[in-house]
Write a protein that holds these residues in place. Structure first.
Motif, PDB file in Angstrom:
ATOM      1  N   MET B   1       0.842  -1.197   0.000  1.00  0.00           N
ATOM      2  CA  MET B   1       0.000   0.000   0.000  1.00  0.00           C
ATOM      3  C   MET B   1       0.873   1.242   0.000  1.00  0.00           C
ATOM      4  O   MET B   1       1.827   1.336   0.746  1.00  0.00           O
ATOM      5  CB  MET B   1      -0.871  -0.028   1.251  1.00  0.00           C
ATOM      6  CG  MET B   1      -1.967   0.982   1.189  1.00  0.00           C
ATOM      7  SD  MET B   1      -2.805   1.111   2.767  1.00  0.00           S
ATOM      8  CE  MET B   1      -2.668  -0.546   3.442  1.00  0.00           C
ATOM      9  N   ASN B   2       0.517   2.137  -0.842  1.00  0.00           N
ATOM     10  CA  ASN B   2       1.297   3.360  -0.951  1.00  0.00           C
ATOM     11  C   ASN B   2       0.756   4.409   0.006  1.00  0.00           C
ATOM     12  O   ASN B   2      -0.428   4.500   0.232  1.00  0.00           O
ATOM     13  CB  ASN B   2       1.185   3.861  -2.392  1.00  0.00           C
ATOM     14  CG  ASN B   2       2.361   4.738  -2.757  1.00  0.00           C
ATOM     15  OD1 ASN B   2       3.103   5.168  -1.881  1.00  0.00           O
ATOM     16  ND2 ASN B   2       2.508   5.003  -4.030  1.00  0.00           N
ATOM     17  N   ILE B   3       1.632   5.203   0.555  1.00  0.00           N
ATOM     18  CA  ILE B   3       1.143   6.294   1.391  1.00  0.00           C
ATOM     19  C   ILE B   3       1.191   7.578   0.571  1.00  0.00           C
ATOM     20  O   ILE B   3       2.131   7.823  -0.167  1.00  0.00           O
ATOM     21  CB  ILE B   3       1.954   6.414   2.704  1.00  0.00           C
ATOM     22  CG1 ILE B   3       1.338   7.480   3.597  1.00  0.00           C
ATOM     23  CG2 ILE B   3       3.406   6.725   2.453  1.00  0.00           C
ATOM     24  CD1 ILE B   3       1.722   7.293   5.053  1.00  0.00           C
ATOM     25  N   TYR B   4       0.101   8.330   0.688  1.00  0.00           N
ATOM     26  CA  TYR B   4      -0.011   9.547  -0.103  1.00  0.00           C
ATOM     27  C   TYR B   4       0.158  10.753   0.798  1.00  0.00           C
ATOM     28  O   TYR B   4      -0.226  10.720   1.951  1.00  0.00           O
ATOM     29  CB  TYR B   4      -1.380   9.608  -0.776  1.00  0.00           C
ATOM     30  CG  TYR B   4      -1.598   8.495  -1.760  1.00  0.00           C
ATOM     31  CD1 TYR B   4      -1.268   8.653  -3.094  1.00  0.00           C
ATOM     32  CD2 TYR B   4      -2.131   7.278  -1.346  1.00  0.00           C
ATOM     33  CE1 TYR B   4      -1.470   7.641  -4.010  1.00  0.00           C
ATOM     34  CE2 TYR B   4      -2.329   6.248  -2.254  1.00  0.00           C
ATOM     35  CZ  TYR B   4      -2.000   6.429  -3.585  1.00  0.00           C
ATOM     36  OH  TYR B   4      -2.205   5.420  -4.481  1.00  0.00           O
ATOM     37  N   ARG B   5       0.729  11.829   0.249  1.00  0.00           N
ATOM     38  CA  ARG B   5       0.898  12.998   1.084  1.00  0.00           C
ATOM     39  C   ARG B   5      -0.345  13.864   1.090  1.00  0.00           C
ATOM     40  O   ARG B   5      -0.546  14.691   1.955  1.00  0.00           O
ATOM     41  CB  ARG B   5       2.094  13.810   0.625  1.00  0.00           C
ATOM     42  CG  ARG B   5       1.910  14.457  -0.734  1.00  0.00           C
ATOM     43  CD  ARG B   5       3.049  15.404  -1.033  1.00  0.00           C
ATOM     44  NE  ARG B   5       3.101  15.724  -2.430  1.00  0.00           N
ATOM     45  CZ  ARG B   5       2.411  16.715  -2.986  1.00  0.00           C
ATOM     46  NH1 ARG B   5       1.608  17.445  -2.260  1.00  0.00           N
ATOM     47  NH2 ARG B   5       2.513  16.950  -4.277  1.00  0.00           N
ATOM     48  N   SER B   6      -1.188  13.665   0.106  1.00  0.00           N
ATOM     49  CA  SER B   6      -2.365  14.503   0.015  1.00  0.00           C
ATOM     50  C   SER B   6      -3.544  13.694  -0.503  1.00  0.00           C
ATOM     51  O   SER B   6      -3.378  12.822  -1.341  1.00  0.00           O
ATOM     52  CB  SER B   6      -2.072  15.671  -0.933  1.00  0.00           C
ATOM     53  OG  SER B   6      -3.124  16.589  -0.892  1.00  0.00           O
ATOM     54  N   HIS B   7      -4.712  13.965   0.053  1.00  0.00           N
ATOM     55  CA  HIS B   7      -5.920  13.309  -0.426  1.00  0.00           C
ATOM     56  C   HIS B   7      -6.854  14.354  -1.021  1.00  0.00           C
ATOM     57  O   HIS B   7      -7.103  15.382  -0.401  1.00  0.00           O
ATOM     58  CB  HIS B   7      -6.662  12.610   0.719  1.00  0.00           C
ATOM     59  CG  HIS B   7      -5.950  11.405   1.231  1.00  0.00           C
ATOM     60  ND1 HIS B   7      -6.460  10.615   2.227  1.00  0.00           N
ATOM     61  CD2 HIS B   7      -4.760  10.855   0.893  1.00  0.00           C
ATOM     62  CE1 HIS B   7      -5.612   9.621   2.479  1.00  0.00           C
ATOM     63  NE2 HIS B   7      -4.573   9.745   1.687  1.00  0.00           N
ATOM     64  N   LEU B  37       2.074  13.497 -10.375  1.00  0.00           N
ATOM     65  CA  LEU B  37       1.704  13.468  -8.961  1.00  0.00           C
ATOM     66  C   LEU B  37       0.860  12.251  -8.596  1.00  0.00           C
ATOM     67  O   LEU B  37       0.412  12.127  -7.463  1.00  0.00           O
ATOM     68  CB  LEU B  37       0.913  14.740  -8.613  1.00  0.00           C
ATOM     69  CG  LEU B  37       1.678  16.062  -8.670  1.00  0.00           C
ATOM     70  CD1 LEU B  37       0.726  17.231  -8.469  1.00  0.00           C
ATOM     71  CD2 LEU B  37       2.772  16.100  -7.624  1.00  0.00           C
ATOM     72  N   GLU B  40       1.595  10.520  -5.445  1.00  0.00           N
ATOM     73  CA  GLU B  40       1.686  11.316  -4.217  1.00  0.00           C
ATOM     74  C   GLU B  40       0.319  11.769  -3.736  1.00  0.00           C
ATOM     75  O   GLU B  40       0.112  12.034  -2.568  1.00  0.00           O
ATOM     76  CB  GLU B  40       2.525  12.583  -4.463  1.00  0.00           C
ATOM     77  CG  GLU B  40       3.991  12.311  -4.676  1.00  0.00           C
ATOM     78  CD  GLU B  40       4.717  13.586  -5.059  1.00  0.00           C
ATOM     79  OE1 GLU B  40       4.296  14.661  -4.606  1.00  0.00           O
ATOM     80  OE2 GLU B  40       5.692  13.489  -5.814  1.00  0.00           O
ATOM     81  N   LYS B  42      -3.815  11.199  -3.699  1.00  0.00           N
ATOM     82  CA  LYS B  42      -4.832  10.176  -3.878  1.00  0.00           C
ATOM     83  C   LYS B  42      -6.188  10.824  -4.115  1.00  0.00           C
ATOM     84  O   LYS B  42      -6.554  11.764  -3.415  1.00  0.00           O
ATOM     85  CB  LYS B  42      -4.888   9.331  -2.608  1.00  0.00           C
ATOM     86  CG  LYS B  42      -5.837   8.179  -2.672  1.00  0.00           C
ATOM     87  CD  LYS B  42      -5.790   7.440  -1.350  1.00  0.00           C
ATOM     88  CE  LYS B  42      -6.669   6.202  -1.391  1.00  0.00           C
ATOM     89  NZ  LYS B  42      -6.621   5.486  -0.123  1.00  0.00           N
ATOM     90  N   TYR B  61      -6.930  17.404   1.584  1.00  0.00           N
ATOM     91  CA  TYR B  61      -6.259  17.200   2.859  1.00  0.00           C
ATOM     92  C   TYR B  61      -4.778  17.008   2.609  1.00  0.00           C
ATOM     93  O   TYR B  61      -4.404  16.601   1.532  1.00  0.00           O
ATOM     94  CB  TYR B  61      -6.842  15.967   3.561  1.00  0.00           C
ATOM     95  CG  TYR B  61      -8.180  16.228   4.190  1.00  0.00           C
ATOM     96  CD1 TYR B  61      -8.271  16.894   5.415  1.00  0.00           C
ATOM     97  CD2 TYR B  61      -9.348  15.825   3.566  1.00  0.00           C
ATOM     98  CE1 TYR B  61      -9.506  17.140   5.992  1.00  0.00           C
ATOM     99  CE2 TYR B  61     -10.587  16.081   4.143  1.00  0.00           C
ATOM    100  CZ  TYR B  61     -10.653  16.729   5.360  1.00  0.00           C
ATOM    101  OH  TYR B  61     -11.864  16.983   5.935  1.00  0.00           O
ATOM    102  N   PRO B  62      -3.885  17.285   3.548  1.00  0.00           N
ATOM    103  CA  PRO B  62      -4.126  17.575   4.961  1.00  0.00           C
ATOM    104  C   PRO B  62      -4.555  19.013   5.269  1.00  0.00           C
ATOM    105  O   PRO B  62      -4.913  19.288   6.410  1.00  0.00           O
ATOM    106  CB  PRO B  62      -2.765  17.293   5.606  1.00  0.00           C
ATOM    107  CG  PRO B  62      -1.779  17.531   4.536  1.00  0.00           C
ATOM    108  CD  PRO B  62      -2.450  17.155   3.270  1.00  0.00           C
TER     109      PRO B  62
END
Lengths: 123, 597
Positions: B1-7, B37, B40, B42, B61-62
């Motif tokens: 699972m990838n972690i995203y910096r922004s949703h 992007l 990065e 989501k 977000y964030p």
């Protein structure tokens, strides 16, 4: 679903997916300078390095955001780390390796990496 | 699972979908890719944020940046400025969140500040098509707790103690309903969910199913355990395609995870769910008609008792609750009775979702603690009446409810206060009216609806509502007499007393409550042959002000009935006999010389 433990496991795994969307005051913020100057100096790999480290160590309370140019383009890539209740720490000339160290020492162990900060450069 | 910096959360509720949020999603996808992007940032499709008037809504977000009325052309700017360079596009932010140069949190805006989101807690927060996200926000924890730690009796006791009452409108104690179904004897029992939201203007059930379908599945499984049922049915109208689709996806995911099916959490408890589509008949929101329809028969009500708790689906004990009622269950189990009873009034605990509509600035969905006053809803959360008009009345409870006049605007909204003033909670539609609304016309509108929707099984409803509508039409045509008003009132009470089901028993309410609070308007229609609000066409009269009229003849040339005559450069006149009240002259006049009265 055979047990509560199994549910808990899914929950922990999924938590990082939604944590970002909570309005919180207690989290640590990592802000990467991503204006033209920052990007040219290599801010993007730095930002990705932060994200990867945070994911690897499963840190739920850290958000990574970017910001514009703060006027010190010659120090880019610049990264600011905000820990609640403490002064912000500004790191300059960041790289992927340095990012990994900042996560391990500053974010996890609350020991800022003084030699990378802007204060160290001034001395 | 990838972690995203922004949703990037894009509202996928029906409101925002119809204002174009699907094309936004595609545009975001391609713009993100263009800027490299996609790994990065989501994209998440969510349920309704509630502020439908300002859709399509996009939240990033964030930062929590709340963009409103986003169109396809704006996406490029959001991606290149905000997501790439970290500069929030202030121009597109919901204006309430921008104060001078600071950006406020959404929870500080007037629209959200007084809201308390329990039933809607996950709408606009999680992706409804991803069970993992629901689990991440404590989803299915309540089911786990109930199955492994509690007896059915303990579950029922908690629901009883919480004071939760049916959110579909009736306001009957949910715990008591569970108790009756639990106590009823039967080899087979069922639980059912009423998602046949039929009140014009109400759409909270749809939004919950679209934004948080797993909450309903979890609650129905808990209910199944409490009353001893192993099969559930969700009765949902086919006019809600997005809700049906998301619920279908959610049920399949729950089955895959073993949260529906045999031996859930390794216990003896087995439970499964199925969807039954309704064809959108209003009467099928009535419980006995709904159950008859699930059985595959024509949706008609039958007399009660026996209540469904004793004889429901296929003659077996059946628990039937509304969507919003179920949406509270898991939260009550997890947070406890004390938490729930701390919200609301003495006899109405918790929160209620209202669909704000009509003459109000912030059209949309709001969830407030019971006991909030109508004034707070209209003036603060709703942002007041557009164009500086005056508040005249609010209609609650749809075709079964009544009107609350301006002098009662400080009434706290709960089940009992609303009934005391001749209205009812209903499923929670709240239509705001200003001085331009004619109350007789409003009553007529709702009667037209019930006449169309009456199933025809019982005489008082089938014929009575039609006669009522005829009298109302007579009055709005300016042909009514004072006896008509009395006759109408008498007929109202007769229909209420003798109809078979809730549809007929409540159908006269819009007439009775407008008669109670706005009788002078009825009298004006009958005696003065005037519609004070200027809505009823037959009573409208257009006149030309000779002072203002320049004699240009423009109106006369526009008039399709040749009702306007006069000589150039002297005032024109309208022949009231010939006038068909189309208003074309008023629109045409450049000097504001034509009045409607």
């Amino acid at each position: 679903m055979k047990s509560l433990a199994e549910l808990q496991e899914i929950r922990n795994r999924a938590l990082s997916q939604v944590n970002l969307r909570k309005e919180r005051e207690d989290g640590i913020r990592v802000v990467v300078g991503m204006a033209t100057c920052g990007i040219a100096a290599g801010a993007r790999p730095v930002l990705n390095a932060f994200l990867q480290e945070i994911e690897k160590r499963n840190l739920g309370n850290v958000t990574v955001t970017q910001t514009g140019c703060i006027g010190m383009c010659r120090y880019e890539p610049i990264v600011e780390v905000y820990v609640p209740g403490q002064d912000k720490v500004t790191y300059i000339h960041m790289s992927e390796d340095k990012a990994a160290r900042v996560v391990a020492e500053h974010i996890i162990n609350n020991q800022p990496v003084t030699e990378y900060t802007i204060g160290a450069e001034a001395k | 699972m990838n972690i995203y910096r922004s949703h990037v959360l894009i509202c996928g509720g029906t409101g925002c979908t119809s204002s174009g949020s699907v094309t936004l999603q595609e545009e975001f996808e391609s713009r993100l890719k263009e800027n490299g992007l996609e790994n990065e940032v989501k994209l998440v499709q969510t349920g309704c944020f509630g502020l439908c008037a300002l859709g399509p809504i996009v939240v990033v977000y964030p930062e929590g940046a709340f963009y409103s009325r986003v169109n396809k052309e704006d996406v490029k700017e959001i991606v290149e400025e905000h997501l790439l360079k970290g500069r929030i596009v202030k121009r597109l932010l919901y204006s309430e969140t921008v104060e001078e140069d600071n950006i406020k949190s959404l929870n500080e805006t007037q629209f959200y500040a007084k809201q308390m989101r329990v039933a809607l807690r996950n709408c606009g927060v999680i992706n409804p098509e991803n069970i993992d996200e629901y689990i991440a926000v404590d989803g299915y924890q309540a089911l786990g707790k109930v199955l492994t730690e509690m007896t059915p009796e303990e579950v029922i006791q908690i629901i009883k103690d919480s004071g939760l009452r049916g959110r579909g409108g009736g306001g009957f104690s949910t715990g008591m309903k569970w108790q009756f179904t639990h106590d009823a004897k039967g080899d087979q029992k069922y639980v059912a969910c009423n998602a046949d939201e039929g009140d014009p203007g109400a759409f909270m059930d749809r939004s919950i199913l679209e934004g948080d379908p797993h909450a309903i599945i979890e609650a129905m499984a808990i209910a199944g355990y409490a009353v001893g049922a192993d099969q559930g049915y969700v009765y949902i109208r086919a006019e809600y395609p997005i809700a049906v689709e998301r619920l279908r996806i959610a049920i399949n995911q729950a089955r895959e995870y073993g949260l529906l099916g045999k031996n859930i959490f390794g216990t003896d408890f087995s439970f499964d769910l199925d969807i039954r589509l309704g064809a959108g008949a209003f009467v099928c929101g009535e419980e006995t008609a709904l159950l008859t329809s699930i059985e595959g028969k024509r949706g008609e009500p039958r007399p009660r008792p026996p209540f469904p708790a004793i004889k429901g689906l296929w003659g077996k004990p059946t628990l039937l609750n509304n969507v919003e009622t179920y949406a509270n269950i898991a939260q009550i189990i997890l947070n406890g009775v004390e938490w729930f009873t701390s919200m609301g009034t003495e006899k109405s605990k918790g929160t209620k979702v209202f669909a704000l509509g009509g003459k109000i600035n912030n059209t949309g969905l709001v969830e407030i603690p019971m006991g909030t006053t109508l004034r707070e809803i209209v003036e603060e959360i709703g942002g007041g009446i557009p164009n500086g008009k005056k508040f005249k009345a609010a209609q609650t409870g749809g075709p079964s409810g009544g009107c609350i006049p301006a002098e009662l605007i400080d009434t706290p909204i709960d089940y009992d206060s609303l009934i005391a003033i001749g209205s009812m909670m209903g499923s929670g539609g709240l239509i705001v009216m200003d001085e331009d609304n004619c109350m007789v016309d409003i009553a007529k509108f709702f009667l037209e609806f019930t006449v169309d929707e009456s199933c025809g099984k019982c005489t008082p409803c089938r014929i009575g509502t039609r006669r009522l509508l005829e009298i109302l039409t007579k009055i709005t045509d300016g042909k009514g007499t004072m006896e008509d008003i009395d006759k109408m009132e008498e007929l109202c009470y007769a229909i209420k007393a003798s109809s078979l089901c809730g549809l007929g028993q409540t159908a006269p309410n819009p007439v009775l409550s407008t008669l109670q609070y706005f009788r002078d308007e009825y009298i004006a229609h009958v005696q003065d042959k005037k519609c004070p609000a200027g809505v009823c066409k037959a009573l409208a009269q257009y006149t030309i002000d000779p002072e203002k009229c320049k004699g240009c003849s423009l109106c006369a040339r526009q008039c399709p009935a040749n009702a306007i005559t006069g000589e150039i450069k002297s005032p024109f006149v309208i022949d009231q006999e010939k006038c068909i009240k189309c208003g074309a002259c008023q629109t045409a006049c450049k000097f504001g010389a034509i009045y409607k009265a």
